[in-house]
Design a protein around this motif. Structure first.
Motif, PDB file in Angstrom:
ATOM      1  N   TYR A  45       0.846  -1.203   0.000  1.00  0.00           N
ATOM      2  CA  TYR A  45       0.000   0.000   0.000  1.00  0.00           C
ATOM      3  C   TYR A  45       0.881   1.252   0.000  1.00  0.00           C
ATOM      4  O   TYR A  45       0.558   2.257  -0.616  1.00  0.00           O
ATOM      5  CB  TYR A  45      -0.913   0.020   1.227  1.00  0.00           C
ATOM      6  CG  TYR A  45      -2.208  -0.736   1.036  1.00  0.00           C
ATOM      7  CD1 TYR A  45      -3.244  -0.194   0.284  1.00  0.00           C
ATOM      8  CD2 TYR A  45      -2.401  -1.975   1.610  1.00  0.00           C
ATOM      9  CE1 TYR A  45      -4.428  -0.873   0.103  1.00  0.00           C
ATOM     10  CE2 TYR A  45      -3.587  -2.663   1.439  1.00  0.00           C
ATOM     11  CZ  TYR A  45      -4.605  -2.115   0.686  1.00  0.00           C
ATOM     12  OH  TYR A  45      -5.771  -2.788   0.506  1.00  0.00           O
ATOM     13  N   SER A  49       0.843   3.974  -2.750  1.00  0.00           N
ATOM     14  CA  SER A  49       0.534   5.362  -2.400  1.00  0.00           C
ATOM     15  C   SER A  49       1.566   6.309  -2.992  1.00  0.00           C
ATOM     16  O   SER A  49       1.219   7.401  -3.461  1.00  0.00           O
ATOM     17  CB  SER A  49       0.509   5.536  -0.881  1.00  0.00           C
ATOM     18  OG  SER A  49      -0.400   4.657  -0.329  1.00  0.00           O
ATOM     19  N   MET A  50       2.829   5.886  -2.971  1.00  0.00           N
ATOM     20  CA  MET A  50       3.870   6.730  -3.561  1.00  0.00           C
ATOM     21  C   MET A  50       3.627   6.906  -5.069  1.00  0.00           C
ATOM     22  O   MET A  50       3.725   8.011  -5.600  1.00  0.00           O
ATOM     23  CB  MET A  50       5.242   6.098  -3.333  1.00  0.00           C
ATOM     24  CG  MET A  50       6.364   6.880  -3.952  1.00  0.00           C
ATOM     25  SD  MET A  50       7.800   5.879  -4.328  1.00  0.00           S
ATOM     26  CE  MET A  50       7.204   4.832  -5.628  1.00  0.00           C
ATOM     27  N   LEU A  52       0.799   6.605  -6.610  1.00  0.00           N
ATOM     28  CA  LEU A  52      -0.402   7.430  -6.781  1.00  0.00           C
ATOM     29  C   LEU A  52      -0.064   8.910  -6.546  1.00  0.00           C
ATOM     30  O   LEU A  52      -0.573   9.792  -7.232  1.00  0.00           O
ATOM     31  CB  LEU A  52      -1.459   6.963  -5.771  1.00  0.00           C
ATOM     32  CG  LEU A  52      -2.909   7.151  -6.171  1.00  0.00           C
ATOM     33  CD1 LEU A  52      -3.203   6.447  -7.478  1.00  0.00           C
ATOM     34  CD2 LEU A  52      -3.833   6.621  -5.081  1.00  0.00           C
ATOM     35  N   ALA A  53       0.816   9.149  -5.579  1.00  0.00           N
ATOM     36  CA  ALA A  53       1.234  10.539  -5.294  1.00  0.00           C
ATOM     37  C   ALA A  53       1.963  11.123  -6.501  1.00  0.00           C
ATOM     38  O   ALA A  53       1.725  12.276  -6.881  1.00  0.00           O
ATOM     39  CB  ALA A  53       2.142  10.557  -4.067  1.00  0.00           C
TER      40      ALA A  53
ATOM     41  N   PHE B 171       1.547  13.574  -0.075  1.00  0.00           N
ATOM     42  CA  PHE B 171       0.502  12.852  -0.808  1.00  0.00           C
ATOM     43  C   PHE B 171       0.584  11.347  -0.524  1.00  0.00           C
ATOM     44  O   PHE B 171      -0.430  10.673  -0.438  1.00  0.00           O
ATOM     45  CB  PHE B 171       0.650  13.095  -2.320  1.00  0.00           C
ATOM     46  CG  PHE B 171      -0.011  14.354  -2.804  1.00  0.00           C
ATOM     47  CD1 PHE B 171       0.186  15.563  -2.156  1.00  0.00           C
ATOM     48  CD2 PHE B 171      -0.834  14.350  -3.913  1.00  0.00           C
ATOM     49  CE1 PHE B 171      -0.409  16.731  -2.599  1.00  0.00           C
ATOM     50  CE2 PHE B 171      -1.446  15.510  -4.378  1.00  0.00           C
ATOM     51  CZ  PHE B 171      -1.225  16.706  -3.711  1.00  0.00           C
ATOM     52  N   THR B 172       1.825  10.843  -0.403  1.00  0.00           N
ATOM     53  CA  THR B 172       1.998   9.416  -0.123  1.00  0.00           C
ATOM     54  C   THR B 172       1.326   9.066   1.200  1.00  0.00           C
ATOM     55  O   THR B 172       0.598   8.069   1.300  1.00  0.00           O
ATOM     56  CB  THR B 172       3.501   9.048  -0.074  1.00  0.00           C
ATOM     57  OG1 THR B 172       4.088   9.420  -1.309  1.00  0.00           O
ATOM     58  CG2 THR B 172       3.713   7.576   0.163  1.00  0.00           C
ATOM     59  N   PHE B 175      -2.514   9.258   0.767  1.00  0.00           N
ATOM     60  CA  PHE B 175      -3.065   8.115   0.027  1.00  0.00           C
ATOM     61  C   PHE B 175      -2.937   6.828   0.840  1.00  0.00           C
ATOM     62  O   PHE B 175      -3.817   5.980   0.804  1.00  0.00           O
ATOM     63  CB  PHE B 175      -2.363   7.950  -1.323  1.00  0.00           C
ATOM     64  CG  PHE B 175      -2.748   9.008  -2.315  1.00  0.00           C
ATOM     65  CD1 PHE B 175      -4.086   9.345  -2.517  1.00  0.00           C
ATOM     66  CD2 PHE B 175      -1.805   9.678  -3.050  1.00  0.00           C
ATOM     67  CE1 PHE B 175      -4.451  10.326  -3.426  1.00  0.00           C
ATOM     68  CE2 PHE B 175      -2.162  10.662  -3.961  1.00  0.00           C
ATOM     69  CZ  PHE B 175      -3.493  10.985  -4.144  1.00  0.00           C
ATOM     70  N   PHE B 176      -1.806   6.709   1.558  1.00  0.00           N
ATOM     71  CA  PHE B 176      -1.607   5.497   2.362  1.00  0.00           C
ATOM     72  C   PHE B 176      -2.707   5.377   3.416  1.00  0.00           C
ATOM     73  O   PHE B 176      -3.256   4.306   3.639  1.00  0.00           O
ATOM     74  CB  PHE B 176      -0.234   5.544   3.040  1.00  0.00           C
ATOM     75  CG  PHE B 176       0.033   4.369   3.932  1.00  0.00           C
ATOM     76  CD1 PHE B 176       0.309   3.132   3.383  1.00  0.00           C
ATOM     77  CD2 PHE B 176      -0.030   4.493   5.308  1.00  0.00           C
ATOM     78  CE1 PHE B 176       0.528   2.034   4.190  1.00  0.00           C
ATOM     79  CE2 PHE B 176       0.201   3.407   6.122  1.00  0.00           C
ATOM     80  CZ  PHE B 176       0.480   2.171   5.559  1.00  0.00           C
ATOM     81  N   THR B 179      -6.394   4.980   1.368  1.00  0.00           N
ATOM     82  CA  THR B 179      -6.734   3.880   0.449  1.00  0.00           C
ATOM     83  C   THR B 179      -7.504   2.803   1.199  1.00  0.00           C
ATOM     84  O   THR B 179      -7.071   2.363   2.255  1.00  0.00           O
ATOM     85  CB  THR B 179      -5.453   3.255  -0.158  1.00  0.00           C
ATOM     86  OG1 THR B 179      -4.633   4.299  -0.634  1.00  0.00           O
ATOM     87  CG2 THR B 179      -5.789   2.323  -1.298  1.00  0.00           C
ATOM     88  N   PRO B 180      -8.654   2.379   0.660  1.00  0.00           N
ATOM     89  CA  PRO B 180      -9.449   1.386   1.388  1.00  0.00           C
ATOM     90  C   PRO B 180      -8.734   0.040   1.515  1.00  0.00           C
ATOM     91  O   PRO B 180      -8.052  -0.387   0.592  1.00  0.00           O
ATOM     92  CB  PRO B 180     -10.713   1.246   0.538  1.00  0.00           C
ATOM     93  CG  PRO B 180     -10.400   1.846  -0.766  1.00  0.00           C
ATOM     94  CD  PRO B 180      -9.286   2.799  -0.593  1.00  0.00           C
TER      95      PRO B 180
END
Lengths: 350, 613
Positions: A45, A49-50, A52-53, B171-172, B175-176, B179-180
């Motif tokens: 995840y 996330s990285m 996605l960022a 942002f990381t 989002f982390f 995120t579901p």
């Protein structure tokens, strides 16, 4: 091979296009999302996330980058087809933050040289580049495309900025040796001017380079504050008409362009002499005149000239002066219609 | 290609390789081959000629063949063999840095390596490498952007790159957190590997020696409020002793009912001790608690309870587990079963005689227990170096009469048997004792070496704990080690162990100003006070950014119409009202009158005497 084209219109003026790297990155992000959801592994995840960022910033930063940017454009005239003309673009940034890595794309240039690394906040910068206009014509530039992929390489964002600029690109000047022709014209003109018998001044005009000093009208010069010279009545043979045969019986595009370029080249040579000259085509006849202003008027017309159907072509005007014919090839309709052709240039023979 | 760009590429490749190396699953041979990339990048930085493409293509084929052999014959593990292949690929690629696309391939491969490593490790080192990777990647990709645009240096661009890097990190995190998470995965379950440490449910005397020297962390526990004395993390109790082996005979395992993830073990009351426990993967479904557990909050559906109070979480094996237990620390009052808690093998006659001798003048189970405890502490030494008993001899009798030294298992087993021999019901309890207190995070680090065995004796009303093992003296812990462990705890708790429950609590936290609107209740009212100013502070930049949206109606209607018309026509900012009118009439000839009136109104108001409003 299958090619995935990822391009979206975000607003009326803004588009987004994924690059090769961007497409791969999107696929990798999708795969990682699946792996993360499937395993529930938080470290996956984290990587997802990285990614996605990075994608989010690839979308947000260019939009901010393009915001508040306005452009103006100036072209150093005259511009001839196939030769470099200096184009200056002013870019102003009305935002409170700087914009980075902007490329300005003009629709008639394939690889734009207009690139700027940084436009500071609340300021304006100018870019000057030599641009080759490949085709003659009147370029009505209504917009300029501003593109950026900053900060990454995944998506290219474009925004069309409104612009109002008309650029006249004159026909290409051919690299042909017309010195003999020009010299003969100049010598005949000089001979005519040296013998003013039977000639009477009929008007005054602005001095142009090459005019004999003895024809300066000093009284008028003193009165008007600029050099004025006397114009004389001359024999009909001292005037020159350039006839351009633009009738379209068997024109191929390339040959037509060559013919127009040839006419422009001859016109430029004619302007070097002091003899009155004019241009006649199938659909237009200019009056006689001399000087640069007269030349540019006719070149403006040549910049936008198009072929005319042969049936509509009328070159049967009563021509008593020297006539120079510019035609695509020998044996065209003009040769049958005009009897007083003193010199002919054929585009097909260049 | 600029040298800095090559250096960044090399750094990213190195981070990718290291992320696999720290998992401990990579074969040293492949690590050695992978390190050849240092030579490759050194050559690239020096500007030496790159490898011939036929050579790299040939070697790539060889590497692929090695991968196939590795995946199907040697290691038979796809993840590990792909990891090995990536090490070889990085080494090969380092000799083939020719154009702009090559470093981008390296970035992708390093990303794949991180992806593989995330499946093989939970180490905090992964987090460190991940941070380095993000920073280097952002710099490198920005660099690659400028190289693509035909520029060679980042002069004057460092400040924006720092801002972008910070934004990527921010942002990381966002989002982390948001995120579901899917419980159970998309296709049933994940393939997470077990990271096991060795607690065992079997007790064979003499088997614990190696574990007592193992510093692997088993669990980290935060206890609120802090109880006094040594903390005993109960696991299982053993009742039956047969030929040196203890057997759990507690029986009757019942399933507990859950209410929103909270399992009630026994009716609770006030003054409970809350233990927030992060348990590393173990070879057991057993969970450890302080005595007297009342409630258990655990993200699993099935929890079982044995008769002696041992708690099992079904299907937790091999997985790191975070759970919260509330314990009363009250002793167990379940009466003993004489047939079980007084069980003693017939052949231990010597032991019986010793028990009678020790407890000769003692009255009652409490005094007997104290006498035996004192006897063991006074006459036996603590040692991990012990000899195995001769065949045929009972290990407890060997400890009591020959060896006279041992560790917790020997002391506890001896005490249980001596108590039983003197008529006191007793049982053996295994689990963990104490642990190292970390002042940085105010929690206990419980390691394998803290695995312990102690005694519970029936005093007539309840089961009382006795620990006959002499205390082993240890040196003070390293402060740096404690601090690093604190970092590791936070990593495990907030990154590796981040869960849907955490997402819910963050949502609750964020939604606090809207709690009445959304009917979300905050359970910790004390936290509201400092948060309201924070929201107010956030409101100011919020208004700044959205001011255009908020104040879009500040102009009168006619002016808004005029401005809308202007934007529709997409005219340059320098366009005059006359130009606007001309263009509008050209584009919208059917609205001639309205447009003229609108522009007239604009001109009149803007340049006339009337005020705007």
């Amino acid at each position: 091979m299958f090619k995935l084209n990822l391009s979206f219109k975000l607003t009326k003026h803004t588009t987004l296009q994924a690059t090769r790297e961007g497409k791969r990155f999107l696929i990798a992000t999708g795969v990682l999302l699946f792996a993360a959801l499937n395993t529930g592994n938080n470290l996956m995840y984290l990587i997802f996330s990285m990614m996605l960022a990075l994608l989010a910033l690839s979308m947000v930063v260019p939009l901010v980058n393009l915001k508040g940017i306005h452009c103006s454009m100036d072209v150093k005239e005259p511009v001839f087809a196939n030769s470099a003309g200096t184009v200056t673009i002013g870019i102003s940034n009305s935002k409170v933050i700087s914009s980075f890595s902007l490329r300005l794309q003009l629709e008639f240039i394939e690889e734009s040289p207009f690139y700027i690394k940084k436009v500071p906040a609340k300021s304006m910068v100018t870019l000057s580049e030599d641009v080759v206009f490949h085709r003659r014509g009147i370029y009505d530039i209504k917009q300029i495309k501003l593109t950026t992929a900053f900060p990454f390489v995944f998506f290219i964002f474009s925004r069309d900025l409104p612009l109002r600029k008309k650029v006249i690109v004159y026909p290409r000047v051919l690299d042909i040796d017309v010195s003999e022709f020009r010299d003969s014209l100049i010598s005949s003109a000089r001979a005519a001017l040296k013998v003013p018998t039977g000639e009477y001044p009929h008007s005054l005009r602005q001095y142009t380079v090459g005019d004999p000093l003895r024809y300066i009208h000093w009284k008028a010069t003193a009165k008007l504050g600029s050099f004025m010279v006397k114009e004389f009545y001359r024999e009909q043979t001292e005037r020159i008409t350039l006839v351009l045969d633009n009738s379209s019986a068997d024109f191929q595009d390339d040959l037509f362009e060559k013919t127009v370029s040839l006419a422009a080249t001859v016109l430029l040579e004619l302007a070097e002499t002091t003899m009155p000259f004019r241009l006649i085509t199938c659909d237009k006849a200019f009056p006689f005149g001399t000087g640069r202003a007269h030349l540019w008027l006719q070149l403006d017309y040549l910049a936008g000239i198009t072929p005319v159907p042969r049936a509509e072509c009328n070159l049967t005007e009563d021509l008593e002066e020297q006539v120079i014919l510019v035609a695509p090839h020998r044996g065209g309709p003009a040769e049958g219609q005009i009897e007083t052709i003193t010199r002919a240039f054929y585009a097909s023979s260049i | 290609m600029p040298v800095v760009y090559k250096l960044l590429t090399g750094l990213i490749a190195l981070v990718g390789d290291l992320s696999l190396v720290i998992t401990g699953n990579m074969h040293p041979l492949f690590i050695g081959l992978g390190s050849i990339m240092f030579i490759g990048y050194w050559r690239a930085i020096k500007g030496l000629p790159q490898a011939n493409r036929y050579v790299t293509a040939g070697l790539s084929i060889v590497a692929f063949c090695i991968f196939l052999a590795d995946a199907f014959i040697i290691s038979r593990d796809v993840i590990v063999s792909v990891g090995h292949l990536s090490l070889l690929w990085h080494a090969l690629k380092s000799f083939d840095m020719k154009d702009h696309w090559d470093p981008l391939q390296v970035f992708f491969m390093a990303l794949i390596q991180l992806f593989l490593a995330s499946e093989l490790t939970r180490s905090v080192l992964f987090g460190v490498l991940f941070m380095i990777f993000i920073v280097a990647l952002v710099y490198a990709v920005v660099y690659s952007h400028f190289i693509k645009e035909g520029l060679e240096d980042l002069k004057g661009m460092h400040k924006p790159v720092v801002v972008i890097t910070s934004l990527v990190l921010l942002f990381t995190v966002v989002f982390f957190v948001s995120t579901p998470r899917l419980r159970g995965g998309l296709l049933g379950s994940g393939s997470r590997r077990a990271l096991k440490s060795g607690f065992t449910e079997e007790v064979n005397l003499g088997s614990l020696g190696q574990i007592k020297e193992d510093y692997t962390v088993v669990m980290r526990v935060t206890v609120r409020p802090m109880p006094s004395g040594t903390l005993y993390w109960r696991g299982i109790t053993y009742e039956i002793y047969l030929e040196g082996e203890w057997i759990d005979a507690s029986g009757v395992i019942k399933s507990l009912r859950s209410n929103r993830g909270v399992f009630t073990i026994a009716p609770s009351r006030d003054n409970l001790y809350r233990q927030d426990i992060l348990l590393e993967p173990l070879d057991t479904e057993l969970v450890f608690t302080l005595k007297g557990p009342k409630t258990l909050r655990v993200p699993y559906r099935q929890v079982m309870l044995s008769n002696d109070g041992a708690i099992y979480v079904k299907n937790k094996k091999d997985k790191r587990l975070r759970y919260i237990v509330q314990s009363s620390l009250e002793p167990d009052r379940t009466p003993p079963e004489p047939s079980v808690h007084l069980q003693l093998p017939e052949q231990l006659q010597k032991l019986r005689r010793l028990a009678n001798e020790i407890t000769r003048n003692a009255v009652g189970p409490k005094e007997k227990s104290e006498k035996i405890l004192q006897y063991l502490k006074a006459n036996y030494k603590y040692s991990l170096r012990i000899q195995s008993p001769p065949s045929g001899q009972d290990p407890v009798e060997h400890f009591l009469f020959q060896q006279k030294k041992g560790y917790c298992e020997h002391f506890a087993a001896a005490m249980v048997l001596l108590l039983r021999a003197s008529g006191v019901p007793a049982r053996l309890v295994t689990g963990y004792a104490g642990g190292q207190f970390n002042r940085y995070g105010r929690y206990f680090i419980v390691r394998q070496k803290d695995a312990h065995t102690w005694v519970e004796a029936w005093t007539g009303q309840y089961w009382q704990e006795f620990d006959p093992t002499p205390v082993a003296i240890e040196g003070p812990p390293s402060q740096l080690a404690l601090f690093l462990d604190y970092i590791k705890l936070k990593w495990d708790r907030y990154v590796v162990g981040f869960s849907r429950a955490d997402q819910r609590s963050i949502l609750r936290f964020m939604a606090m100003p809207m709690e009445h609107l959304l009917e979300i209740r905050i359970h910790r009212p004390g936290i509201r006070l400092p948060l309201w100013p924070l929201y107010l502070v956030l409101l100011v930049p919020g208004i700044f950014f959205f001011r255009r949206l908020l104040f879009r109606f500040r102009h009168p209607l006619w002016l808004r119409r005029y401005l809308n018309l202007r934007s529709k026509l997409a005219l340059p900012p320098s366009a005059t009202p006359e130009e606007v009118l001309t263009e509008a009439l050209r584009r919208f000839p059917d609205r001639r009158q309205q447009t003229q009136a609108l522009v007239r109104q604009y001109l009149k108001t803007r340049f006339g005497r009337k005020t705007q409003r």
